[in-house]
Design a protein around this motif. Structure first.
Motif, PDB file in Angstrom:
ATOM      1  N   THR A   4      48.956  46.510   3.287  1.00  7.77           N
ATOM      2  CA  THR A   4      49.862  46.858   2.191  1.00  7.77           C
ATOM      3  C   THR A   4      49.104  47.036   0.877  1.00  7.77           C
ATOM      4  N   LYS A   5      49.794  47.681  -0.045  1.00  9.54           N
ATOM      5  CA  LYS A   5      49.189  47.968  -1.351  1.00  9.54           C
ATOM      6  C   LYS A   5      48.884  46.669  -2.103  1.00  9.54           C
ATOM      7  N   THR A   6      49.803  45.714  -2.058  1.00 12.53           N
ATOM      8  CA  THR A   6      49.597  44.460  -2.787  1.00 12.53           C
ATOM      9  C   THR A   6      48.489  43.621  -2.149  1.00 12.53           C
ATOM     10  N   ALA A   7      48.364  43.711  -0.840  1.00 10.74           N
ATOM     11  CA  ALA A   7      47.298  42.978  -0.170  1.00 10.74           C
ATOM     12  C   ALA A   7      45.928  43.548  -0.548  1.00 10.74           C
ATOM     13  N   LYS A   8      45.853  44.864  -0.677  1.00 11.23           N
ATOM     14  CA  LYS A   8      44.597  45.494  -1.099  1.00 11.23           C
ATOM     15  C   LYS A   8      44.233  45.071  -2.522  1.00 11.23           C
ATOM     16  N   ARG A   9      45.241  45.030  -3.390  1.00 10.62           N
ATOM     17  CA  ARG A   9      45.035  44.605  -4.773  1.00 10.62           C
ATOM     18  C   ARG A   9      44.580  43.145  -4.813  1.00 10.62           C
ATOM     19  N   ALA A  10      45.199  42.315  -3.999  1.00  7.21           N
ATOM     20  CA  ALA A  10      44.829  40.905  -3.947  1.00  7.21           C
ATOM     21  C   ALA A  10      43.397  40.728  -3.455  1.00  7.21           C
ATOM     22  N   LEU A  11      42.976  41.552  -2.507  1.00 12.28           N
ATOM     23  CA  LEU A  11      41.609  41.479  -1.999  1.00 12.28           C
ATOM     24  C   LEU A  11      40.605  41.837  -3.087  1.00 12.28           C
ATOM     25  N   ARG A  12      40.905  42.867  -3.876  1.00 17.17           N
ATOM     26  CA  ARG A  12      40.020  43.243  -4.977  1.00 17.17           C
ATOM     27  C   ARG A  12      39.914  42.114  -6.003  1.00 17.17           C
ATOM     28  N   ALA A  13      41.048  41.518  -6.316  1.00 18.61           N
ATOM     29  CA  ALA A  13      41.058  40.413  -7.275  1.00 18.61           C
ATOM     30  C   ALA A  13      40.268  39.226  -6.726  1.00 18.61           C
ATOM     31  N   TYR A  15      37.718  39.308  -4.711  1.00 23.89           N
ATOM     32  CA  TYR A  15      36.287  39.589  -4.839  1.00 23.89           C
ATOM     33  C   TYR A  15      35.798  39.305  -6.258  1.00 23.89           C
ATOM     34  N   ARG A  16      36.576  39.761  -7.249  1.00 23.88           N
ATOM     35  CA  ARG A  16      36.191  39.532  -8.643  1.00 23.88           C
ATOM     36  C   ARG A  16      36.145  38.046  -8.971  1.00 23.88           C
ATOM     37  N   LYS A  17      37.146  37.313  -8.522  1.00 25.61           N
ATOM     38  CA  LYS A  17      37.210  35.885  -8.806  1.00 25.61           C
ATOM     39  C   LYS A  17      36.083  35.134  -8.115  1.00 25.61           C
ATOM     40  N   THR A  18      35.721  35.584  -6.901  1.00 27.55           N
ATOM     41  CA  THR A  18      34.626  34.953  -6.169  1.00 27.55           C
ATOM     42  C   THR A  18      33.318  35.073  -6.935  1.00 27.55           C
ATOM     43  N   ILE A  19      33.080  36.235  -7.501  1.00 25.79           N
ATOM     44  CA  ILE A  19      31.845  36.457  -8.263  1.00 25.79           C
ATOM     45  C   ILE A  19      31.796  35.549  -9.484  1.00 25.79           C
ATOM     46  N   VAL A  20      32.907  35.472 -10.214  1.00 30.09           N
ATOM     47  CA  VAL A  20      32.967  34.634 -11.414  1.00 30.09           C
ATOM     48  C   VAL A  20      32.796  33.166 -11.047  1.00 30.09           C
TER      49      VAL A  20
END
Length: 94
Positions: A4-13, A15-20
Motif C-alpha cells: 500500500t501507499k502508506t506502507a511505502k511511506r512508512a518504510l521510507r520514514a 529508513y530515515r529514522k534508522t539513519i538518525v
C-alpha cells in the motif's frame, strides 16, 4: 516489500529514522569512550549530555542513561571541598 501507499511511506520514514538513530547512538558511544580516556570535566559533561539526548529520543532506557552518568561522574576529578566554618550562635538566654 510494502504494497500500500502508506506502507511505502512508512518504510521510507523508517529508513530515515534508522539513519538518525544510528548517528545519535554512535555519537553517544564515541562520547563515552572519549570521556573515559580523557577524564576531563568537559568531555564527561558532553557524554552525559549525549546520554540525556538519547533518552529524550527514546533510543536508550532512562536507567541505562543513569548508569552511564553514574559511571562517568566517578571519573570527574576530585575538587577541593573547603568546609565552611560553623558560626557560633549567641545564646539569647539571660
Amino acid at each position: 516489500m510494502p504494497v500500500t501507499k502508506t506502507a511505502k511511506r512508512a518504510l521510507r520514514a523508517s529508513y530515515r529514522k534508522t539513519i538518525v538513530n544510528k548517528l545519535i547512538k554512535s555519537k553517544l558511544e564515541i562520547g563515552i569512550r572519549l570521556a573515559k580516556k580523557q577524564k576531563t570535566q568537559k568531555a564527561i559533561f558532553a557524554a552525559i549530555s549525549l546520554a540525556d539526548r538519547a533518552v529524550k529520543k527514546k533510543l536508550i532506557h532512562k536507567n541505562k542513561a543513569a548508569r552511564i552518568k553514574s559511571r562517568l561522574s566517578k571519573l570527574l576529578p576530585k575538587q577541593k571541598a573547603s568546609k565552611p566554618k560553623a558560626k557560633k550562635r549567641k545564646s539569647s538566654k539571660k
